[in-house]
Design a protein around this motif. Structure first.
Motif, short mmCIF file in Angstrom:
data_model
loop_
_atom_site.label_atom_id
_atom_site.label_comp_id
_atom_site.label_asym_id
_atom_site.label_seq_id
_atom_site.Cartn_x
_atom_site.Cartn_y
_atom_site.Cartn_z
N ILE A 62 34.77 23.99 -22.81
CA ILE A 62 33.91 23.10 -22.02
C ILE A 62 32.47 23.61 -22.05
O ILE A 62 31.52 22.83 -22.19
N SER A 63 32.30 24.91 -21.94
CA SER A 63 30.96 25.51 -21.97
C SER A 63 30.28 25.24 -23.31
O SER A 63 29.09 24.88 -23.36
N LYS A 64 31.02 25.41 -24.40
CA LYS A 64 30.45 25.15 -25.73
C LYS A 64 30.08 23.67 -25.88
O LYS A 64 29.03 23.35 -26.42
N LEU A 65 30.94 22.80 -25.41
CA LEU A 65 30.64 21.38 -25.49
C LEU A 65 29.37 21.06 -24.71
O LEU A 65 28.53 20.29 -25.18
N ASP A 66 29.23 21.64 -23.52
CA ASP A 66 28.02 21.40 -22.72
C ASP A 66 26.77 21.87 -23.46
O ASP A 66 25.73 21.21 -23.43
N ASN A 67 26.86 23.04 -24.13
CA ASN A 67 25.73 23.53 -24.91
C ASN A 67 25.42 22.60 -26.08
O ASN A 67 24.25 22.29 -26.34
N TYR A 68 26.45 22.16 -26.80
CA TYR A 68 26.24 21.28 -27.94
C TYR A 68 25.78 19.89 -27.50
O TYR A 68 24.99 19.25 -28.18
N LYS A 69 26.29 19.44 -26.35
CA LYS A 69 25.95 18.11 -25.87
C LYS A 69 24.44 17.98 -25.65
O LYS A 69 23.86 16.94 -25.92
N ARG A 70 23.80 19.04 -25.22
CA ARG A 70 22.35 19.02 -25.02
C ARG A 70 21.61 18.82 -26.34
O ARG A 70 20.47 18.37 -26.36
N GLN A 71 22.27 19.16 -27.43
CA GLN A 71 21.63 19.06 -28.73
C GLN A 71 21.99 17.76 -29.47
O GLN A 71 21.45 17.48 -30.53
N PHE A 72 22.90 16.94 -28.89
CA PHE A 72 23.31 15.70 -29.54
C PHE A 72 22.12 14.78 -29.78
O PHE A 72 21.97 14.24 -30.88
N ASP A 73 21.28 14.60 -28.77
CA ASP A 73 20.12 13.71 -28.94
C ASP A 73 19.15 14.25 -29.98
O ASP A 73 18.59 13.48 -30.77
N LEU A 74 18.94 15.56 -29.98
CA LEU A 74 18.06 16.18 -30.97
C LEU A 74 18.64 15.99 -32.38
O LEU A 74 17.91 15.63 -33.31
N LEU A 75 19.93 16.21 -32.52
CA LEU A 75 20.58 16.01 -33.81
C LEU A 75 20.42 14.57 -34.27
O LEU A 75 20.05 14.32 -35.43
N LYS A 76 20.67 13.64 -33.38
CA LYS A 76 20.56 12.23 -33.74
C LYS A 76 19.13 11.87 -34.14
O LYS A 76 18.91 11.17 -35.13
N SER A 77 18.14 12.36 -33.38
CA SER A 77 16.75 12.05 -33.74
C SER A 77 16.36 12.71 -35.07
O SER A 77 15.61 12.12 -35.85
N ASN A 78 16.88 13.90 -35.33
CA ASN A 78 16.63 14.54 -36.63
C ASN A 78 17.24 13.73 -37.76
O ASN A 78 16.62 13.55 -38.82
N LEU A 79 18.46 13.25 -37.54
CA LEU A 79 19.11 12.44 -38.58
C LEU A 79 18.38 11.13 -38.79
O LEU A 79 18.27 10.64 -39.92
N LEU A 80 17.86 10.55 -37.71
CA LEU A 80 17.12 9.29 -37.84
C LEU A 80 15.79 9.48 -38.57
O LEU A 80 15.21 8.51 -39.08
N SER A 81 15.30 10.71 -38.63
CA SER A 81 14.02 10.94 -39.32
C SER A 81 14.14 10.67 -40.82
O SER A 81 13.16 10.28 -41.45
#
Length: 123
Positions: A62-81
């Motif tokens: 759960i802790s790892k998912l919470d850490n990764y979840k914060r980066q989901f939007d960043l990952l998506k915006s990077n992919l959209l670039s």
């Protein structure tokens, strides 16, 4: 067109085929949407089973998912670039082609004007 000549506005003269580029941009946008859906599904699955994975391993997951979840939007915006950059390339290519066509039109008009001046002097 003579050997070594330049062709403006034809697919043969372009290094990038516009239709294929547009299709690639659409595919990349679809892939980013699919990746976003997968990430949301992972998040939902982990939260659905969190009551069943108690203890240190569950807490770590759960802790790892919470850490990764914060980066989901960043990952998506990077992919959209990537599709955004390709769209910028397409727009730039279109503007360059237009500028080249306009320059060639201006040049040919100037040549015609000068040729008419020469022809009028000879008459």
């Amino acid at each position: 067109m003579r050997d070594g000549g330049v062709s403006f506005g034809s697919d043969a003269g372009q290094g990038i085929k516009e239709i294929e580029l547009e299709n690639l941009i659409l595919e990349l946008n679809n892939d980013v949407d699919d990746i976003g859906s997968i990430l949301r599904n992972i998040e939902n699955i982990v939260y659905d089973v969190q009551d069943y994975i108690k203890g240190p391993v569950g807490d770590a997951l759960i802790s790892k998912l919470d850490n990764y979840k914060r980066q989901f939007d960043l990952l998506k915006s990077n992919l959209l670039s990537y599709p955004d950059d390709l769209l910028g390339l397409k727009i730039s290519m279109d503007e360059n082609d237009k500028a080249a066509r306009d320059a060639m039109t201006d040049l040919s008009q100037n040549i015609n004007v000068e040729a008419n001046k020469i022809n009028n002097k000879e008459v």
